[in-house]
Design an enzyme around this catalytic site. Sequence first.
Site, PDB file in Angstrom:
ATOM      1  N   ASP A 145       0.822  -1.205   0.000  1.00 46.81           N
ATOM      2  CA  ASP A 145       0.000   0.000   0.000  1.00 46.81           C
ATOM      3  C   ASP A 145       0.861   1.263   0.000  1.00 46.81           C
ATOM      4  O   ASP A 145       1.943   1.280   0.615  1.00 46.81           O
ATOM      5  CB  ASP A 145      -0.900   0.035   1.244  1.00 46.81           C
ATOM      6  CG  ASP A 145      -1.967  -1.049   1.222  1.00 46.81           C
ATOM      7  OD1 ASP A 145      -2.249  -1.573   0.137  1.00 46.81           O
ATOM      8  OD2 ASP A 145      -2.521  -1.349   2.307  1.00 46.81           O
ATOM      9  N   TYR A 197       5.368  -8.497   8.674  1.00 51.80           N
ATOM     10  CA  TYR A 197       4.950  -7.098   8.796  1.00 51.80           C
ATOM     11  C   TYR A 197       5.089  -6.640  10.239  1.00 51.80           C
ATOM     12  O   TYR A 197       4.796  -7.390  11.169  1.00 51.80           O
ATOM     13  CB  TYR A 197       3.485  -6.925   8.397  1.00 51.80           C
ATOM     14  CG  TYR A 197       3.162  -7.248   6.966  1.00 51.80           C
ATOM     15  CD1 TYR A 197       3.194  -6.266   5.978  1.00 51.80           C
ATOM     16  CD2 TYR A 197       2.791  -8.544   6.587  1.00 51.80           C
ATOM     17  CE1 TYR A 197       2.885  -6.562   4.659  1.00 51.80           C
ATOM     18  CE2 TYR A 197       2.481  -8.849   5.273  1.00 51.80           C
ATOM     19  CZ  TYR A 197       2.528  -7.853   4.315  1.00 51.80           C
ATOM     20  OH  TYR A 197       2.213  -8.149   3.005  1.00 51.80           O
ATOM     21  N   ASP A 217      -7.241   1.859   7.955  1.00 50.39           N
ATOM     22  CA  ASP A 217      -5.992   2.573   8.223  1.00 50.39           C
ATOM     23  C   ASP A 217      -6.337   4.048   8.382  1.00 50.39           C
ATOM     24  O   ASP A 217      -7.510   4.408   8.580  1.00 50.39           O
ATOM     25  CB  ASP A 217      -4.945   2.321   7.130  1.00 50.39           C
ATOM     26  CG  ASP A 217      -5.417   2.724   5.736  1.00 50.39           C
ATOM     27  OD1 ASP A 217      -6.360   3.535   5.626  1.00 50.39           O
ATOM     28  OD2 ASP A 217      -4.843   2.237   4.745  1.00 50.39           O
ATOM     29  N   ARG A 247      -4.314  -5.185   8.024  1.00 49.81           N
ATOM     30  CA  ARG A 247      -5.360  -4.197   8.330  1.00 49.81           C
ATOM     31  C   ARG A 247      -6.620  -4.895   8.819  1.00 49.81           C
ATOM     32  O   ARG A 247      -7.322  -4.392   9.702  1.00 49.81           O
ATOM     33  CB  ARG A 247      -5.678  -3.357   7.083  1.00 49.81           C
ATOM     34  CG  ARG A 247      -4.639  -2.295   6.758  1.00 49.81           C
ATOM     35  CD  ARG A 247      -5.087  -1.450   5.577  1.00 49.81           C
ATOM     36  NE  ARG A 247      -5.055  -2.173   4.312  1.00 49.81           N
ATOM     37  CZ  ARG A 247      -5.935  -2.003   3.324  1.00 49.81           C
ATOM     38  NH1 ARG A 247      -6.937  -1.152   3.467  1.00 49.81           N
ATOM     39  NH2 ARG A 247      -5.829  -2.692   2.201  1.00 49.81           N
TER      40      ARG A 247
END
Length: 328
Positions: free
Chosen positions: A50, A78, A92, A184
């Site tokens: 992203d 991550y 987010d 997310r």
Amino acid sequence: MARRGKKPKGRPINGWVILDKPKGMGSTEAVSKLKWLYFAQKAGHAGTLDPLASGMLPIAFGDATKTVPFVMDGRKVYRFTVRWGAETTTDDTEGPVVHSSETRPSEAEIEARLADYTGEIEQVPPSFSAIKIGGERAYDLAREGEVVEIAARTVIVHRLETLDCPDADTAVFEAECGKGTYVRAIARDLGRDLGCYGHVIDLRRVSVGAFGEDDLVPLEELEAAAEEGREELDAEALEAGAKARVVDFEPLDEYLVAPEAALAELYEVALSDEQAGRVLSGNAVLLRGRDAPAFCDDAYATGHGRLVALGAIEEGAFKPKRVFGGKG
């Protein structure tokens, strides 16, 4: 009379650059930037990151693009920070808040929930994601105001742990997961389960497949290497509007990683010069040696000091599926 094919523009380079993508840059933009810096004929990336995220975006040039699927199928690590108390449309900081709460979880309450998010789990991807629905990207439909309904899918989270809880509002996590997992969505679902809501405020990818954090190269470092290789123009040329171009790619090429580096988790078949020649012609070769496997779905062959082919081992013979010689 047959028409001659148009000569490809750029250099026929082969290899990987493990870019440390900065925040604010899209994955496609990053590939275009590096393709331009390297003046490469062919480039692609292994796994979209992203724009709001930073970190590892492996970019492949030339023959290395043939190994992209093996990187994309590999595990990813991550590190991400979740802010409690609000859920957003995008999960987010980009989207508006849709749910909020004054409740804040304790570190013990967070830890008690993490086991529910490890192993094989069902996950509904974020509405703002690159998943296709009826041929359209989910994020395009969501931006147009459509209600996006994405079915839950099975994903694998190998590891999820809390790294820090700096204050009551935030927690820092590290997740090691398989293909198709959205952190997310983990933040969103964890916030719901804890009764406080949550969304990601910082996301960084530190590992993809065989590539680790030590392989990361900042964009500024690559730009500096390109600048080192640019030609020097005199004042008269500059006044005439001439632009300096890269004429020495050696400083940049030092950052290239061999295509086979992406295949570290596969079985390697070391070929003799004679065998390499046969494989490059598309022929199978019989493997000798007591330790050679009889069957292996995915393997790669090396010879002549480089990657020769991707293939499989069947009945003790390596059978090439894709050869590496600068073609197709």
